[in-house]
Design a protein around this motif. Structure first.
Motif, PDB file in Angstrom:
ATOM      1  N   PRO A 197     -57.538  38.039   5.496  1.00  9.62           N
ATOM      2  CA  PRO A 197     -56.599  37.585   6.767  1.00  9.62           C
ATOM      3  C   PRO A 197     -55.147  37.272   6.501  1.00  9.62           C
ATOM      4  N   MET A 198     -54.849  37.252   5.019  1.00  6.81           N
ATOM      5  CA  MET A 198     -53.491  37.083   4.891  1.00  6.81           C
ATOM      6  C   MET A 198     -52.802  38.253   4.909  1.00  6.81           C
ATOM      7  N   ASP A 229     -53.777  40.857   7.080  1.00  7.94           N
ATOM      8  CA  ASP A 229     -54.053  40.922   8.482  1.00  7.94           C
ATOM      9  C   ASP A 229     -52.802  40.456   9.302  1.00  7.94           C
ATOM     10  N   ARG A 230     -52.659  39.106   8.959  1.00  8.05           N
ATOM     11  CA  ARG A 230     -51.707  38.223   9.651  1.00  8.05           C
ATOM     12  C   ARG A 230     -50.156  39.065   9.363  1.00  8.05           C
ATOM     13  N   SER A 270     -49.680  42.068  11.271  1.00  9.81           N
ATOM     14  CA  SER A 270     -49.540  41.842  12.891  1.00  9.81           C
ATOM     15  C   SER A 270     -47.995  41.525  13.156  1.00  9.81           C
ATOM     16  N   VAL A 271     -47.580  40.425  12.178  1.00 10.91           N
ATOM     17  CA  VAL A 271     -46.407  39.911  12.804  1.00 10.91           C
ATOM     18  C   VAL A 271     -45.295  41.047  12.168  1.00 10.91           C
ATOM     19  N   ASN A 326     -44.916  35.288   3.018  1.00  5.59           N
ATOM     20  CA  ASN A 326     -45.842  36.322   3.484  1.00  5.59           C
ATOM     21  C   ASN A 326     -46.497  37.080   2.079  1.00  5.59           C
TER      22      ASN A 326
END
Length: 517
Positions: free
Chosen positions: A230-231, A233-234, A237-238, A282
């Motif tokens: 998920p790190m 994926d986030r 996404s951004v 990130n």
């Protein structure tokens, strides 16, 4: 054909020839520069670029090895294991299509370590270089920093979405003129190491302030772990959102004050949106920009100082042991040098939630991995400063771990480390390793609290009994748990061993941590 056209064709031909000559020039990857230190006793990878199909010959220390650049112009050779050398030798790389060989001078052979993490590793010796930095006794330390056998490569800060091939920087040998810009922790580690092992020590410093651990890990390693994916994926996404709807370009006032009234407020809000690729919180961005370019430069091991930046609150903190273990394992895999030493600094004390004992507990899980170590710094923090100036003790404690475990020196390298407990009536008996000569420093033993089944902790009396400590309180007749130095800023916690090393903070009531594998 008119004269103007002939001139234009000739000009294009000259440019093409010049461009081809640039492509044909043999180049070395970073961090291969003059004044470098090469790792002794292992195969040493050397790589770079040249024209496709060009023969490249590397000469150093009596070895001459030739290879051919592949279709992409990449080449790599391996020097056979080198012996320690303080002799200033030339390192030569020649190409069959290159007019002159590339020569690096003043090249030594010794021990090479990578230093990485966030601002406390980026912390420079001098405040004049980085305003938040500057060590205790700065002037005296810099004036004494005359160690030509210590060399440091400081990588230029760089963040990227995909893995990069190069990072800026060059090797410099240690003098009072160059030391001000050195990482203070890395310098004191190298200084203490070099004084003892009497051979060249090289440090590759790749650090960036406020960076998270996941920013230093490659994409594949995070994606293959369902808990960490998920790190990525986030992040993706951004990045996609930022690229789809980039902020408008707003001409800022000369003062750089984006709150100025002559800037439209909507545009001002969009202009403040940060490119997520340039955000050191990130995932992957610092691995891509700074770590990937130096893999697989031969190293002995890694020293690491990071932990103040953990995003995601309690969830992020709970994931930290897994993130930390992933970083260690993946770097070891990428360097392909086995389970090389990986030593971390546990956070210094500070009156801030980012320096919570829960973070220190998460950091300490690294000791479950082989060939790891942890330098405790909870006793050398400053209450209101996330960048404490005492980096001498940090470097000393890291060097002790290396000297004892890598260089076979007979010395203590850890403070008392909690092992187990037994309830004995109204008291709890604690057993420690690294406990020789345990004593209270500067006054009665303090920093212990005790609780019963309700886990309401109260201050406790503690006394040393050889390698054990007996803890009790008249307010807790049926004790079940003890904690030590369990606070953000553990001032007054004074348990040390005979080597002068502080005890590792702990709690006996810690919940079982998820397995790191």
């Amino acid at each position: 054909m008119n004269r103007r056209l002939l001139y234009t064709i000739a000009l294009f031909a000259m440019v093409a020839c010049f461009t081809d000559s640039l492509r044909a020039e043999v180049r070395l990857a970073n961090p291969f520069t003059s004044h470098m230190v090469l790792q002794r006793g292992v195969k040493v990878p050397v790589w770079g670029t040249a024209a496709a199909g060009e023969k490249v010959t590397v000469e150093f220390a009596g070895q001459e090895i030739t290879t051919t650049a592949n279709a992409n112009g990449d080449w790599r050779i391996y020097l056979k294991p080198l012996k320690v050398s303080s002799e200033e030798r030339t390192f030569s790389v020649a190409g069959s299509q290159t007019g002159f060989p590339l020569e690096l001078t003043d090249v030594l052979v010794g021990e090479v370590w990578l230093a990485s993490g966030q601002s406390n590793m980026d912390f420079s010796m001098s405040k004049k270089v980085k305003s938040f930095a500057g060590v205790a006794n700065e002037a005296q330390e810099i004036a004494a920093a005359n160690y030509p056998m210590i060399r440091m490569f400081t990588g230029t800060a760089a963040k990227a979405y995909s893995p990069q091939a190069t990072v800026g920087g060059e090797w410099q040998f240690c003098t009072p003129a160059t030391a001000p810009a050195f990482s203070a922790v890395a310098y004191f580690f190298a200084r203490d190491l070099q004084r003892e092992i009497k051979m060249p020590v090289g440090i590759i410093t790749l650090a960036y302030g406020a960076s998270t651990a996941e920013s230093w890990i490659r994409r594949d390693a995070l994606v293959k772990d369902p808990a960490l994916k998920p790190m990525v994926d986030r992040f993706d996404s951004v990045v996609a959102a930022f690229r789809t709807n980039p902020p408008p370009v707003v001409e800022a006032p000369r003062s750089e004050d984006v709150s100025a009234t002559n800037v439209d407020p909507v545009k001002r809000k969009r202009a403040a949106v940060r490119d997520p690729i340039q955000d050191q919180h990130n995932a992957t961005v610092l691995f891509n920009g700074m770590i990937n370019p130096v893999i697989p430069y031969a190293i002995r091991g890694v020293i690491w100082y990071q932990g103040e930046s953990i995003v995601g609150g309690a969830t992020g903190r709970a994931l930290y042991p897994r993130v930390q273990a992933t970083l260690v394992r993946d770097w070891r895999q990428l360097w392909n040098e086995g389970e090389f030493p990986f030593y971390i600094v546990q956070l210094a004390g500070q009156q801030a939630e980012s320096n919570s004992p829960l973070v220190r507990e998460a950091q300490a899980t690294i000791l479950e991995l082989p060939h790891t170590g942890m330098a405790v710094a909870s006793d050398i923090g400053e209450p209101k400063n996330v960048h404490p100036k005492n980096k001498q003790d940090v470097g000393d404690r890291l060097a002790r771990i290396a000297l004892a475990n890598v260089y076979d020196r007979d010395l203590e390298f850890s403070g008392p480390l909690y092992q187990s407990m037994k309830i004995k009536g109204v008291a709890i008996e604690l057993k420690f390793s690294h406990a020789k000569g345990m004593a209270a420093k500067d006054g009665p033993l303090s920093g212990f609290v005790i609780a019963g089944a309700d886990l309401k902790f109260v201050p406790a009396a503690a006394k040393i009994d050889g390698r054990k400590i007996i803890v009790s309180s008249p307010d807790v007749p049926k004790p079940t748990a003890v904690r030590y130095a369990w606070m953000n800023y553990p001032a007054g916690c004074n348990l040390y061993n005979a080597a002068g090393l502080p005890a590792v903070p702990f709690r006996t009531d810690a919940p079982a941590m998820p397995p790191l594998n």
